[in-house]
Design an enzyme around this catalytic site. Structure first.
Site, PDB file in Angstrom:
ATOM      1  N   GLU A   1      30.872  43.448  45.892  1.00  0.00           N
ATOM      2  CA  GLU A   1      30.245  42.137  45.677  1.00  0.00           C
ATOM      3  C   GLU A   1      28.728  42.195  45.754  1.00  0.00           C
ATOM      4  OE1 GLU A   1      32.649  38.361  47.398  1.00  0.00           O
ATOM      5  OE2 GLU A   1      32.180  39.873  48.890  1.00  0.00           O
TER       6      GLU A   1
ATOM      7  N   ASN B   1      29.497  18.558  38.359  1.00  0.00           N
ATOM      8  CA  ASN B   1      30.260  19.749  38.745  1.00  0.00           C
ATOM      9  C   ASN B   1      31.682  19.561  38.246  1.00  0.00           C
ATOM     10  OD1 ASN B   1      28.117  20.700  40.155  1.00  0.00           O
ATOM     11  ND2 ASN B   1      28.960  20.285  42.185  1.00  0.00           N
ATOM     12  N   GLY B   2      32.320  20.622  37.840  1.00  0.00           N
ATOM     13  CA  GLY B   2      33.700  20.521  37.366  1.00  0.00           C
ATOM     14  C   GLY B   2      33.762  20.861  35.894  1.00  0.00           C
TER      15      GLY B   2
ATOM     16  N   ARG C   1      25.466  28.008  46.229  1.00  0.00           N
ATOM     17  CA  ARG C   1      26.672  27.665  45.476  1.00  0.00           C
ATOM     18  C   ARG C   1      26.583  28.040  44.005  1.00  0.00           C
ATOM     19  NH1 ARG C   1      29.882  23.471  48.316  1.00  0.00           N
ATOM     20  NH2 ARG C   1      31.048  23.512  46.406  1.00  0.00           N
TER      21      ARG C   1
ATOM     22  N   LYS D   1      33.462  43.742  49.984  1.00  0.00           N
ATOM     23  CA  LYS D   1      32.089  43.498  50.432  1.00  0.00           C
ATOM     24  C   LYS D   1      31.124  44.409  49.688  1.00  0.00           C
ATOM     25  CE  LYS D   1      32.525  40.519  51.738  1.00  0.00           C
ATOM     26  NZ  LYS D   1      33.581  39.612  51.905  1.00  0.00           N
TER      27      LYS D   1
ATOM     28  N   GLU E   1      38.976  44.444  52.216  1.00  0.00           N
ATOM     29  CA  GLU E   1      37.814  43.601  52.497  1.00  0.00           C
ATOM     30  C   GLU E   1      36.525  44.444  52.506  1.00  0.00           C
ATOM     31  OE1 GLU E   1      37.258  40.595  52.364  1.00  0.00           O
ATOM     32  OE2 GLU E   1      35.517  40.190  53.593  1.00  0.00           O
TER      33      GLU E   1
ATOM     34  N   TRP F   1      25.963  27.197  38.174  1.00  0.00           N
ATOM     35  CA  TRP F   1      26.668  28.483  37.988  1.00  0.00           C
ATOM     36  C   TRP F   1      27.421  28.298  36.683  1.00  0.00           C
ATOM     37  CZ3 TRP F   1      31.506  30.605  37.386  1.00  0.00           C
ATOM     38  CH2 TRP F   1      31.671  31.944  37.758  1.00  0.00           C
TER      39      TRP F   1
ATOM     40  N   CYS G   1      28.702  24.503  41.285  1.00  0.00           N
ATOM     41  CA  CYS G   1      27.294  24.181  41.184  1.00  0.00           C
ATOM     42  C   CYS G   1      26.989  23.231  42.335  1.00  0.00           C
ATOM     43  CB  CYS G   1      27.015  23.514  39.865  1.00  0.00           C
ATOM     44  SG  CYS G   1      27.754  24.375  38.476  1.00  0.00           S
TER      45      CYS G   1
ATOM     46  N   LYS H   1      29.567  30.911  45.783  1.00  0.00           N
ATOM     47  CA  LYS H   1      30.181  30.785  47.100  1.00  0.00           C
ATOM     48  C   LYS H   1      31.508  30.046  47.030  1.00  0.00           C
ATOM     49  CE  LYS H   1      30.313  31.050  51.523  1.00  0.00           C
ATOM     50  NZ  LYS H   1      30.814  32.371  51.955  1.00  0.00           N
TER      51      LYS H   1
ATOM     52  N   HIS I   1      49.597  58.780  45.457  1.00  0.00           N
ATOM     53  CA  HIS I   1      50.224  58.318  44.214  1.00  0.00           C
ATOM     54  C   HIS I   1      49.193  57.978  43.143  1.00  0.00           C
ATOM     55  CE1 HIS I   1      53.995  58.390  46.316  1.00  0.00           C
ATOM     56  NE2 HIS I   1      53.456  57.656  47.281  1.00  0.00           N
TER      57      HIS I   1
HETATM   58  C1  G6P Z   1      34.498  33.148  46.268  1.00  0.00           C
HETATM   59  C2  G6P Z   1      33.555  33.702  47.309  1.00  0.00           C
HETATM   60  C3  G6P Z   1      34.336  34.584  48.283  1.00  0.00           C
HETATM   61  C4  G6P Z   1      35.498  33.829  48.892  1.00  0.00           C
HETATM   62  C5  G6P Z   1      36.395  33.218  47.817  1.00  0.00           C
HETATM   63  C6  G6P Z   1      37.403  32.249  48.404  1.00  0.00           C
HETATM   64  O1  G6P Z   1      34.933  34.171  45.450  1.00  0.00           O
HETATM   65  O2  G6P Z   1      32.509  34.433  46.707  1.00  0.00           O
HETATM   66  O3  G6P Z   1      33.479  35.035  49.305  1.00  0.00           O
HETATM   67  O4  G6P Z   1      36.242  34.671  49.700  1.00  0.00           O
HETATM   68  O5  G6P Z   1      35.614  32.482  46.877  1.00  0.00           O
HETATM   69  O6  G6P Z   1      36.712  31.148  48.958  1.00  0.00           O
HETATM   70  P1  G6P Z   1      37.283  30.196  50.038  1.00  0.00           P
HETATM   71  O7  G6P Z   1      36.191  29.179  50.267  1.00  0.00           O
HETATM   72  O8  G6P Z   1      38.523  29.566  49.469  1.00  0.00           O
HETATM   73  O9  G6P Z   1      37.582  30.977  51.251  1.00  0.00           O
END
Ligand code: G6P
Length: 608
Positions: A488, A100-101, A27, A485, A481, A74, A2, A603, A504
């Site tokens: 997500e 936060n936490g 965030r 993407k 990746e 969040w 958050c 994020k 397989h």
């Molecule tokens: C979240 C984000 C991702 C990111 C991951 C790791 O899931 O949505 O985009 O790759 O965290 O984050 P970091 O800041 O450790 O790279």
């Protein structure tokens, strides 16, 4: 995950808090709220929804004051509802807390407080903090916060205001990032530098266990016995422009298109052409320690884990040292065999991902030397690592990581070059790699020129319900990746596989409705990947191949060929990922998805 922002000074607090929340919304964005201290005590406005809705609420029912705290959420404990939104108050509404936490013993504390007569409005763990502070002994707000936190287990970055001391914010940190901003007209607190960048570049990063007291004229930091602690004032290097859209529709597109500049930022000042090696000043890996490395463990989550997988190939190939990539969330609970000479490298854009941080701590406890490859300067992973490489890619705001990935791969290649040269890589080979790295940002510009072609192609696949991504070697992580993407931000089910694994299992999924994106640049496994494509074609699959220029024409085999510039194979992920980032972006836009704020994601994941 958050966002927290707070202000105490001479200006009206609400506009500053709202602007801070806008900066932090990436965030977490399921609810938002503010608390302001003024003539009418502590006034709270909050709702389930986003910051613009909170701004309308504040327009309809304004609050006045020059001291306040705010939060964008969040949800972890309790659904995203109005009552669960922060700030949370005590029984009498005399104080308010944003947090936060996770308070891990909230389930124990809550019934105790209820038995003592406290009434709770919602279900969050944070509310426990407000009631604990309400009952805590002490003359000042900081005394009471310190006394309350003595009962708390878990992680927090928090800010508290009280009607009794209307010109004061008390802040505490334990495992969740908090920084103070020193402004000309007041003091700021935030969970993330982007919330204060508009007002100041002078910041103080709090350490775990710190309590800070903010007043309009200044601040001081205390420990849990109220002794004053001295904390260094740091300068923020990021520009305001870096956290603004700058004419782009979304941060994600802006960040994709920035990648020539951001990879250049990662390389800047680090290439030594004559010596054929890299200069990595922050690495803190003396020659004898580098010589003693016997294995490398790369740790990360999400996109950073994909960079770790690519890094595994790059490091092993350049240094000859066995390298492994591990999900940080799994590694942290494994009992690692304490092999001597293990170098652990935590990879994280934010430097705050809880699992990566804990995995790094576990590696250190097992006797590893730990390094960080991190973007956010001053973040927890960066500070706890024994050395490392900053990405210098600028702030990444789009929730789906893009430019961090390409810079992570570049940083890993720099590390591979540096270690490789110390472990027998010939100078000529080093110089050649230096030249390839130096040319890379220019090739990224070239690769990005494919954007219009990808935009058109996206129309063809925007209605897909599933997608497969395939690649091999260093481009297998690119397939993962690309799939990540897409899922997500467009919510299309997508899977990445090593191309040869298809037989397989996944081959059973292939029919004329299944798009298959194959990452196939020119490298030693290219002919093998072409035969994997033939297997897909034989089952009627629709193939889009990401290949390199000069790779020959795959017409007849594939439906579409997206070409990126040719480059030495180990660096190819930096280029092959670009069409896949763009494709996911344009498909998500065509589907009307909220690209920068995809559902259920955040994020920076600072909880387990
Ligand atoms: C979240 C984000 C991702 C990111 C991951 C790791 O899931 O949505 O985009 O790759 O965290 O984050 P970091 O800041 O450790 O790279």
């Amino acid at each position: 995950m958050c966002g927290i922002v707070g202000y105490v000074g001479s200006r009206p607090a609400v506009p500053i808090l709202l602007q801070g929340l806008v900066r932090l919304e990436y965030r977490g964005y399921d609810s938002a709220g503010v608390a302001v201290t003024g003539a009418r005590g502590v006034e709270v406005r909050k709702l389930a929804g986003r910051v613009p809705a909170l701004a309308s609420l504040l327009g309809a029912t304004p609050v006045a004051g020059t001291c306040g705290i705010a939060h964008t959420r969040w949800a972890t404990h309790g659904a995203p509802t109005q009552v669960n939104a922060h700030p949370h108050g005590d029984c009498g509404g005399a104080l308010a807390v944003v947090h936060n936490g996770i308070i891990e013993n909230a389930d124990v504390l809550r019934p105790q407080l209820e038995r003592a007569g406290h009434e709770f409005a919602g279900e969050t763990d944070t509310e426990v903090l407000a009631h604990l502070i309400e009952d805590a002994p002490g003359e000042t707000l900081e005394d009471r916060v310190i006394a309350a936190l003595a009962h708390v287990e878990g992680t927090y970055g928090l800010a508290v205001v009280s009607a009794a001391e209307p010109d004061k914010i008390v802040v505490a940190r334990q495992g969740s990032p908090v920084l103070l901003g020193i402004g000309e007209h007041g003091m700021f607190v935030a969970s993330d530098a982007s919330a204060v960048l508009e007002h100041t570049r002078s910041v103080v990063y709090l350490d775990d266990g710190d309590i800070a007291v903010l007043r309009p004229e200044g601040y001081h930091v205390l420990d849990d016995e109220s002794h004053v602690r001295v904390r260094e004032v740091a300068d923020l290097a990021w520009d305001l422009e870096a956290i603004e859209l700058g004419g782009h529709e979304h941060f994600m597109l802006k960040e994709i298109l920035e990648q020539a500049e951001t990879t250049r930022g990662t390389l800047r000042g680090r290439l030594l052409f004559d010596e054929g090696t890299a200069r990595l000043n922050g690495l803190n890996l003396p020659r004898d320690a580098a010589a003693a490395v016997q294995r490398i463990v790369l740790l990360g989550c999400g996109t950073s884990w994909h960079a770790a997988l690519a890094g595994r190939e790059i490091l092993e190939s350049l240094t000859g040292i066995p390298a492994y990539a591990e999900y940080a969330s799994e590694f942290r609970y494994r009992r690692m065999a304490p092999l001597p000479g293990t170098l652990a490298i935590a990879i994280s854009q934010s430097g705050e991902t809880a699992d990566t941080l804990e995995a790094m701590r576990a590696a250190r406890a097992a006797g590893c030397r730990v390094l960080g490859i991190v973007n956010v300067v001053g973040s927890t992973i960066a500070r706890e690592a024994q050395g490392g490489i900053y990405l210098h890619a600028g702030p990444e705001i789009g929730v789906a990581s893009t430019k961090a990935f390409t810079s992570q791969v570049v940083a890993l290649a720099l590390l591979g070059l540096y270690l490789g040269r110390q472990r027998g890589m010939p100078a000529d080979e080093g110089r050649e790699l230096v030249c390839h790295l130096a040319a890379l940002p220019g090739l990224v510009t070239h690769a990005l020129a494919i954007e219009p072609e990808v935009r058109v192609l996206a129309e063809r696949y925007a209605d897909a319900r599933n997608a497969l991504y395939m690649g091999r070697g260093v481009n297998f992580p690119v397939a993962l990746e690309g799939a990540l993407k897409l899922k997500e931000i467009s919510y299309i089910h997508a899977e990445g596989y090593p191309a040869a694994e298809m037989k397989h299992g996944p081959i059973a999924l292939i029919d004329e409705n299944m798009p298959v994106f194959v990452v196939a640049p020119k490298d030693p496994v290219y002919p093998k990947v072409v035969s994997n494509m033939q297997e897909v074609k034989a089952r009627g699959g629709r193939i889009v191949a990401i290949t390199t220029e000069g790779n020959g024409d795959l017409r007849g085999l594939v439906d579409h060929q997206l070409r990126v510039p040719a480059v030495t194979p180990l660096l190819s992920p930096v280029l092959t990922v670009i069409p896949l980032q763009l494709l996911a972006y344009h498909i998500a836009v065509l589907r009307g998805c909220d690209v920068d704020k995809p559902r259920n994601l955040a994020k920076s994941v600072t909880v387990e």
